[in-house]
Design a protein around this motif. Structure first.
Motif, PDB file in Angstrom:
ATOM      1  N   HIS A   1      39.067  -3.736  68.547  1.00  0.00           N
ATOM      2  CA  HIS A   1      39.509  -2.725  67.584  1.00  0.00           C
ATOM      3  C   HIS A   1      38.566  -1.468  67.569  1.00  0.00           C
ATOM      4  CE1 HIS A   1      42.311  -0.937  64.866  1.00  0.00           C
ATOM      5  NE2 HIS A   1      41.210  -0.637  63.842  1.00  0.00           N
TER       6      HIS A   1
ATOM      7  N   THR B   1      41.843   2.696  65.019  1.00  0.00           N
ATOM      8  CA  THR B   1      42.427   3.382  63.719  1.00  0.00           C
ATOM      9  C   THR B   1      41.535   4.798  63.578  1.00  0.00           C
ATOM     10  OG1 THR B   1      42.391   1.344  62.369  1.00  0.00           O
ATOM     11  CG2 THR B   1      42.035   3.464  61.093  1.00  0.00           C
TER      12      THR B   1
ATOM     13  N   THR C   1      43.398  -1.940  70.006  1.00  0.00           N
ATOM     14  CA  THR C   1      43.925  -1.376  68.794  1.00  0.00           C
ATOM     15  C   THR C   1      42.854  -0.370  68.433  1.00  0.00           C
ATOM     16  OG1 THR C   1      43.062  -3.084  67.244  1.00  0.00           O
ATOM     17  CG2 THR C   1      45.521  -3.267  68.424  1.00  0.00           C
TER      18      THR C   1
ATOM     19  N   ARG D   1      41.461 -11.968  68.661  1.00  0.00           N
ATOM     20  CA  ARG D   1      42.031 -10.737  68.310  1.00  0.00           C
ATOM     21  C   ARG D   1      41.791  -9.696  69.281  1.00  0.00           C
ATOM     22  NH1 ARG D   1      40.147 -10.272  61.935  1.00  0.00           N
ATOM     23  NH2 ARG D   1      38.362 -11.055  63.010  1.00  0.00           N
ATOM     24  N   PRO D   2      42.556  -8.453  69.536  1.00  0.00           N
ATOM     25  CA  PRO D   2      42.340  -7.602  70.374  1.00  0.00           C
ATOM     26  C   PRO D   2      40.929  -6.795  70.038  1.00  0.00           C
ATOM     27  CG  PRO D   2      44.143  -6.980  69.038  1.00  0.00           C
ATOM     28  CD  PRO D   2      43.958  -8.305  68.872  1.00  0.00           C
TER      29      PRO D   2
ATOM     30  N   GLY E   1      44.159  -2.919  76.194  1.00  0.00           N
ATOM     31  CA  GLY E   1      44.719  -3.819  75.237  1.00  0.00           C
ATOM     32  C   GLY E   1      43.983  -3.866  73.682  1.00  0.00           C
TER      33      GLY E   1
ATOM     34  N   THR F   1      40.110  -6.979  61.422  1.00  0.00           N
ATOM     35  CA  THR F   1      40.310  -6.625  62.903  1.00  0.00           C
ATOM     36  C   THR F   1      39.004  -7.226  63.617  1.00  0.00           C
ATOM     37  OG1 THR F   1      39.019  -4.494  62.737  1.00  0.00           O
ATOM     38  CG2 THR F   1      41.683  -4.473  62.312  1.00  0.00           C
TER      39      THR F   1
ATOM     40  N   ALA G   1      44.614   1.533  74.441  1.00  0.00           N
ATOM     41  CA  ALA G   1      45.493   0.527  74.225  1.00  0.00           C
ATOM     42  C   ALA G   1      46.442   0.202  75.464  1.00  0.00           C
ATOM     43  CB  ALA G   1      46.489   1.225  73.100  1.00  0.00           C
ATOM     44  N   SER G   2      46.729   1.192  76.235  1.00  0.00           N
ATOM     45  CA  SER G   2      47.518   0.815  77.460  1.00  0.00           C
ATOM     46  C   SER G   2      46.885   0.064  78.429  1.00  0.00           C
ATOM     47  CB  SER G   2      48.018   2.131  77.909  1.00  0.00           C
ATOM     48  OG  SER G   2      47.293   3.149  78.434  1.00  0.00           O
TER      49      SER G   2
ATOM     50  N   ARG H   1      45.264   5.981  72.852  1.00  0.00           N
ATOM     51  CA  ARG H   1      46.330   5.665  73.681  1.00  0.00           C
ATOM     52  C   ARG H   1      45.728   4.848  75.047  1.00  0.00           C
ATOM     53  NH1 ARG H   1      51.428   8.174  72.820  1.00  0.00           N
ATOM     54  NH2 ARG H   1      51.217  10.124  71.468  1.00  0.00           N
TER      55      ARG H   1
ATOM     56  N   GLY I   1      50.186   0.340  67.814  1.00  0.00           N
ATOM     57  CA  GLY I   1      48.716  -0.207  67.844  1.00  0.00           C
ATOM     58  C   GLY I   1      47.535   0.896  67.389  1.00  0.00           C
TER      59      GLY I   1
END
Length: 475
Positions: free
Chosen positions: A16, A47, A45, A13-14, A43, A115, A39-40, A36, A69
């Motif tokens: 988090h 919260t 994610t 899983r990515p 990879g 996650t 994520a970009s 952001r 994400g």
């Protein structure tokens, strides 16, 4: 960063990251932009944990605009009714975080079940949430400083200053001198430190100690804007201080606005000559006194320059931070303007009530200057878009930002005291068209823009700093 694979051969899983944004869009926006970027580029994610006290329509719309994400979770409300009515913003934010620790721990525990939670990030008013991250067994805990290295240097030295500075900072005869930093007059030091008898002063001391609990400190700044401070804080010679990473500038990324009509103020800017308009705004939380608002209006008129002004109702009884939790003016702000002002300036000025799409305005080719409160988000937005500034600080760390920007690098022209229409007109004209100080500030900001953008590119300083942090998630 490679995510690797699980023992059964299926993709891992990515990574988090949970991020706690204490109240205020100025805290939420840079954290969201950090998410952001994670994520970009990596990879990951994320919260974003937010508080019920600031669940405004603006905040909800902003959170809804984030990519898939990046999730958000609003913490349950806590009772703050026992706090005095005039409690400082910093006290309210700190108490709200401290009282939310059980809820934060529960949220992180649940997140670990769904996650691959690799890190917890909180901003400087949320250091009590490190207890929640420890309770939930989150291995890496980071502090995010949404302002600059000068602010961080002050926090790191605060226990020492508390022990050695007699009386109040504002009464000091000499400026406060910190390693690598511009000397800051005592009266310009962070506003919650200006009254040692106020609970917010004790809270700041508490957070200063909490800074050292972080595994690393991420700062929303870049070396060129405060080079000496960057050099000092990069040295790992001080025992017990976490490593410092400059990961800025993190500023609001334009969200998709194709479905909504273009703001009238942007259409007005379309009709103005390049670099001819000064943008006037005091951030989402600032409020002027009625008399200051009058002098500003008359000063803009006297300057003869084109202007776009985000007008908010004044605050004579409350604090200059009266709009912090709700930026919408409760009354028609235009009724507080000098009689005849709107009619007299209709050919050169455009007035907006309460809110304007700031990034769109600053990025517009017609915008040539920014009269600002020197909040750090607004400052970075100006620098990234190459817009020189007039400084009119109000609260929080804005006064020391203004000193650093004026005395350290020459990116602003301060409005001198007393703030009368003649002084306002003078600095506005100088910034927009002056061939001495104005020209120097414009040239400096152009160089800082280049440095900021360079740092964000592949292999740039900010990109490399963030990659170093992420690399530790794989170990």
């Amino acid at each position: 960063m490679a995510n690797g694979a699980r023992d059964d051969g299926s993709p891992a899983r990515p990574p988090h990251v949970a991020m706690l944004a204490t109240p205020g869009m100025g805290h939420l926006i840079p954290l969201a932009e950090l998410a952001r970027r994670l994520a970009s580029r990596h990879g990951a994610t994320a919260t974003l944990l937010t508080f019920a006290s600031t669940a405004s329509a603006t905040q909800r719309a902003f959170l809804a605009s984030l990519p898939p994400g990046i999730a958000s979770l609003r913490l349950p409300p806590v009772d703050l009714s026992d706090l005095p009515r005039g409690a400082a913003i910093e006290t309210r934010m700190s108490e709200e975080t401290a009282r939310s620790v059980p809820a934060i721990a529960e949220a992180l525990t649940k997140m670990k079940e769904t996650t691959r939670l690799v890190a917890f990030v909180t901003d400087i008013f949320g250091t009590d949430a490190f207890d929640a991250a420890r309770a939930a067994g989150v291995g890496r805990r980071y502090l995010f400083n949404p302002t600059n290295l000068h602010m961080l240097a002050l926090l790191l030295r605060l226990p020492e200053l508390d022990a050695t500075v007699p009386g109040e900072f504002r009464d000091l005869a000499e400026p406060v001198r910190l390693p690598g930093c511009v000397p800051i007059p005592g009266s310009a030091i962070l506003s919650p430190l200006q009254d040692k008898g106020d609970p917010c002063y004790r809270w700041m001391l508490h957070h200063a100690a909490g800074c050292r609990e972080a595994d690393a400190i991420l700062v929303n700044s870049f070396d060129a804007v405060e080079p000496e401070a960057a050099a000092v804080l990069r040295q790992q010679q001080e025992p017990g201080r976490p490593p410092v990473y400059n990961v800025g500038p993190l500023i609001l990324t334009e969200t998709d606005t194709k479905s909504s009509p273009r703001a009238a103020c942007l259409e007005w800017l379309d009709r103005q000559p390049a670099r001819s308009v000064i943008f006037v705004s005091f951030g989402s939380g600032g409020a002027l006194r009625t008399e200051q608002m009058r002098e500003l209006a008359l000063g803009l008129e006297l300057s003869g320059q084109r202007f776009l002004w985000v007008v908010r109702s004044p605050s004579d009884q409350g604090a200059v931070s009266d709009n912090y939790y709700d930026a919408e003016s409760k009354e028609d702000p235009f009724v507080f303007l000098p009689e005849g002002f709107v009619e007299r300036t209709k050919d050169v000025g455009f007035l907006v009530s309460s809110w304007a799409p700031q990034i769109g305005v600053i990025a517009h080719e017609a915008t040539g200057g920014f009269l600002t409160h020197c909040g750090w988000n607004s400052t970075l937005e100006s620098l990234v878009h190459g817009v020189p500034m007039v400084a009119w600080p109000l609260y929080a760390e804005q006064h020391q930002n203004a000193v650093m920007l004026a005395e350290g690098i020459g990116a602003v022209i301060p409005v001198p005291e007393p703030k009368r229409k003649e002084t306002v007109a003078g600095v506005v004209k100088e910034l927009m068209a002056g061939e001495q100080k104005g020209a120097a500030v414009r040239a400096t900001v152009a160089e800082l823009q280049k440095a900021a953008l360079e740092g964000l590119r592949e292999g740039g300083a900010a990109t490399t700093a963030l990659a170093e942090v992420v690399e530790k998630w794989a170990t």
